[in-house]
Design a protein around this motif. Structure first.
Motif, PDB file in Angstrom:
ATOM      1  N   TYR A 183      36.134  56.900  49.164  1.00  0.00           N
ATOM      2  CA  TYR A 183      35.211  56.254  48.407  1.00  0.00           C
ATOM      3  C   TYR A 183      35.069  55.051  49.050  1.00  0.00           C
ATOM      4  N   ALA A 184      34.067  54.297  48.940  1.00  0.00           N
ATOM      5  CA  ALA A 184      33.623  52.751  48.787  1.00  0.00           C
ATOM      6  C   ALA A 184      33.897  52.558  47.395  1.00  0.00           C
ATOM      7  N   ILE A 185      34.763  51.257  47.908  1.00  0.00           N
ATOM      8  CA  ILE A 185      35.622  50.303  46.487  1.00  0.00           C
ATOM      9  C   ILE A 185      34.680  49.220  46.280  1.00  0.00           C
ATOM     10  N   GLY A 186      34.213  49.020  44.997  1.00  0.00           N
ATOM     11  CA  GLY A 186      33.003  47.533  44.691  1.00  0.00           C
ATOM     12  C   GLY A 186      33.804  46.747  43.569  1.00  0.00           C
ATOM     13  N   TRP A 187      33.755  45.373  43.756  1.00  0.00           N
ATOM     14  CA  TRP A 187      34.137  44.491  42.660  1.00  0.00           C
ATOM     15  C   TRP A 187      33.223  44.170  42.380  1.00  0.00           C
ATOM     16  N   PHE A 188      33.323  44.151  41.256  1.00  0.00           N
ATOM     17  CA  PHE A 188      32.382  43.641  40.457  1.00  0.00           C
ATOM     18  C   PHE A 188      33.011  42.378  38.641  1.00  0.00           C
ATOM     19  N   ARG A 189      32.604  41.241  38.500  1.00  0.00           N
ATOM     20  CA  ARG A 189      32.738  40.584  37.139  1.00  0.00           C
ATOM     21  C   ARG A 189      31.875  40.649  36.255  1.00  0.00           C
ATOM     22  N   GLN A 190      31.988  39.992  35.150  1.00  0.00           N
ATOM     23  CA  GLN A 190      31.126  39.758  34.380  1.00  0.00           C
ATOM     24  C   GLN A 190      31.682  38.902  32.919  1.00  0.00           C
ATOM     25  N   ALA A 191      30.951  37.298  32.980  1.00  0.00           N
ATOM     26  CA  ALA A 191      31.690  36.891  32.604  1.00  0.00           C
ATOM     27  C   ALA A 191      30.778  36.686  31.205  1.00  0.00           C
ATOM     28  N   PRO A 192      31.371  36.355  30.333  1.00  0.00           N
ATOM     29  CA  PRO A 192      31.194  35.493  29.075  1.00  0.00           C
ATOM     30  C   PRO A 192      29.585  35.166  28.637  1.00  0.00           C
ATOM     31  N   GLY A 193      28.863  36.789  28.413  1.00  0.00           N
ATOM     32  CA  GLY A 193      27.462  36.261  27.851  1.00  0.00           C
ATOM     33  C   GLY A 193      26.476  36.382  28.754  1.00  0.00           C
ATOM     34  N   LYS A 194      27.200  37.211  30.014  1.00  0.00           N
ATOM     35  CA  LYS A 194      26.456  37.054  31.235  1.00  0.00           C
ATOM     36  C   LYS A 194      26.125  38.319  31.678  1.00  0.00           C
ATOM     37  N   GLU A 195      24.939  38.913  32.333  1.00  0.00           N
ATOM     38  CA  GLU A 195      25.266  40.519  33.073  1.00  0.00           C
ATOM     39  C   GLU A 195      25.977  40.401  33.999  1.00  0.00           C
ATOM     40  N   GLY A 217      34.293  49.431  52.697  1.00  0.00           N
ATOM     41  CA  GLY A 217      33.966  50.737  53.249  1.00  0.00           C
ATOM     42  C   GLY A 217      35.142  51.650  52.926  1.00  0.00           C
ATOM     43  N   TRP A 218      35.010  53.036  53.339  1.00  0.00           N
ATOM     44  CA  TRP A 218      35.925  53.814  53.425  1.00  0.00           C
ATOM     45  C   TRP A 218      37.316  53.729  54.750  1.00  0.00           C
ATOM     46  N   SER A 219      36.869  52.935  55.542  1.00  0.00           N
ATOM     47  CA  SER A 219      38.181  52.708  56.814  1.00  0.00           C
ATOM     48  C   SER A 219      38.805  51.832  56.182  1.00  0.00           C
ATOM     49  N   THR A 275      36.120  32.199  36.663  1.00  0.00           N
ATOM     50  CA  THR A 275      36.482  33.027  35.282  1.00  0.00           C
ATOM     51  C   THR A 275      35.059  34.339  34.296  1.00  0.00           C
ATOM     52  N   ALA A 276      35.643  34.925  34.076  1.00  0.00           N
ATOM     53  CA  ALA A 276      35.011  36.494  34.021  1.00  0.00           C
ATOM     54  C   ALA A 276      36.184  37.875  33.877  1.00  0.00           C
ATOM     55  N   VAL A 277      35.534  38.825  33.393  1.00  0.00           N
ATOM     56  CA  VAL A 277      36.732  40.101  32.984  1.00  0.00           C
ATOM     57  C   VAL A 277      36.025  41.388  34.737  1.00  0.00           C
ATOM     58  N   TYR A 278      37.154  41.538  36.024  1.00  0.00           N
ATOM     59  CA  TYR A 278      36.946  41.978  36.957  1.00  0.00           C
ATOM     60  C   TYR A 278      37.118  43.171  36.994  1.00  0.00           C
ATOM     61  N   TYR A 279      35.634  44.191  37.260  1.00  0.00           N
ATOM     62  CA  TYR A 279      35.824  45.657  37.609  1.00  0.00           C
ATOM     63  C   TYR A 279      36.105  46.358  39.224  1.00  0.00           C
ATOM     64  N   CYS A 280      36.841  47.421  38.805  1.00  0.00           N
ATOM     65  CA  CYS A 280      36.399  47.590  40.484  1.00  0.00           C
ATOM     66  C   CYS A 280      36.386  48.898  40.025  1.00  0.00           C
ATOM     67  N   ALA A 281      35.206  50.154  40.619  1.00  0.00           N
ATOM     68  CA  ALA A 281      34.542  50.744  41.440  1.00  0.00           C
ATOM     69  C   ALA A 281      34.141  51.331  42.633  1.00  0.00           C
ATOM     70  N   ALA A 282      33.765  52.875  42.055  1.00  0.00           N
ATOM     71  CA  ALA A 282      34.077  53.565  43.187  1.00  0.00           C
ATOM     72  C   ALA A 282      32.460  54.555  43.470  1.00  0.00           C
ATOM     73  N   ASP A 283      32.478  54.302  45.161  1.00  0.00           N
ATOM     74  CA  ASP A 283      30.754  55.639  44.881  1.00  0.00           C
ATOM     75  C   ASP A 283      30.966  56.040  46.983  1.00  0.00           C
ATOM     76  N   PHE A 335      27.419  53.190  42.307  1.00  0.00           N
ATOM     77  CA  PHE A 335      29.042  53.358  41.967  1.00  0.00           C
ATOM     78  C   PHE A 335      29.063  54.321  40.820  1.00  0.00           C
ATOM     79  N   ALA A 336      29.394  55.280  40.350  1.00  0.00           N
ATOM     80  CA  ALA A 336      29.792  56.221  39.025  1.00  0.00           C
ATOM     81  C   ALA A 336      31.402  55.989  38.629  1.00  0.00           C
ATOM     82  N   SER A 337      32.355  55.960  39.169  1.00  0.00           N
ATOM     83  CA  SER A 337      33.442  55.669  38.393  1.00  0.00           C
ATOM     84  C   SER A 337      33.868  54.815  38.457  1.00  0.00           C
TER      85      SER A 337
END
Length: 119
Positions: free
Chosen positions: A31-43, A51-53, A90-98, A106-108
């Motif tokens: 799986y490729a792994i991504g980091w995303f973030r969401q700040a208050p009031g924002k997308e 990537g995988w390796s 400043t945000a909530v940070y999420y990780c996700a897998a593709d 990123f489905a998971s």
């Protein structure tokens, strides 16, 4: 694959934090792994992906040169080292897998971890 993000906290501007994304499952290295973030009031926005390796990475322009994404497939973990933090990080940070590379679906997703940067 199931993901769990951790490592968030309160830090002063200019400081550093390292986030971790721990995964369950024997196919983590597929799986490729991504980091995303969401700040208050924002997308939610893309931050970085790896990537995988671990040989290929992408970064959002806003974090390039300050954040570094890496992975340890033996530990089923991806890291996001964040340096020179700014209040706008400043945000909530999420990780996700593709399962694709380049990533396109990123489905998971893991639960987020809160990063607060004080000025």
């Amino acid at each position: 694959v199931q993901l769990q993000a951790s490592g968030g906290g309160l830090v002063q501007a200019g400081g550093s934090l390292r986030l971790s994304c721990a995964a369950s499952g024997r196919t983590f290295s597929s799986y490729a792994i991504g980091w995303f973030r969401q700040a208050p009031g924002k997308e939610r926005e893309f931050v970085a992906a790896i990537g995988w390796s671990g040989g290929s990475t992408y970064y959002a322009t806003s974090v390039k040169g300050r954040f570094t994404i890496s992975r340890d497939n033996a530990k089923n973990t991806v890291y996001l080292q964040m340096n020179s933090l700014k209040p706008e990080d400043t945000a909530v940070y999420y990780c996700a897998a593709d399962s694709n590379w380049p990533p396109k679906d990123f489905a998971s997703w893991g639960q987020g971890t809160l990063v607060t940067v004080s000025s």
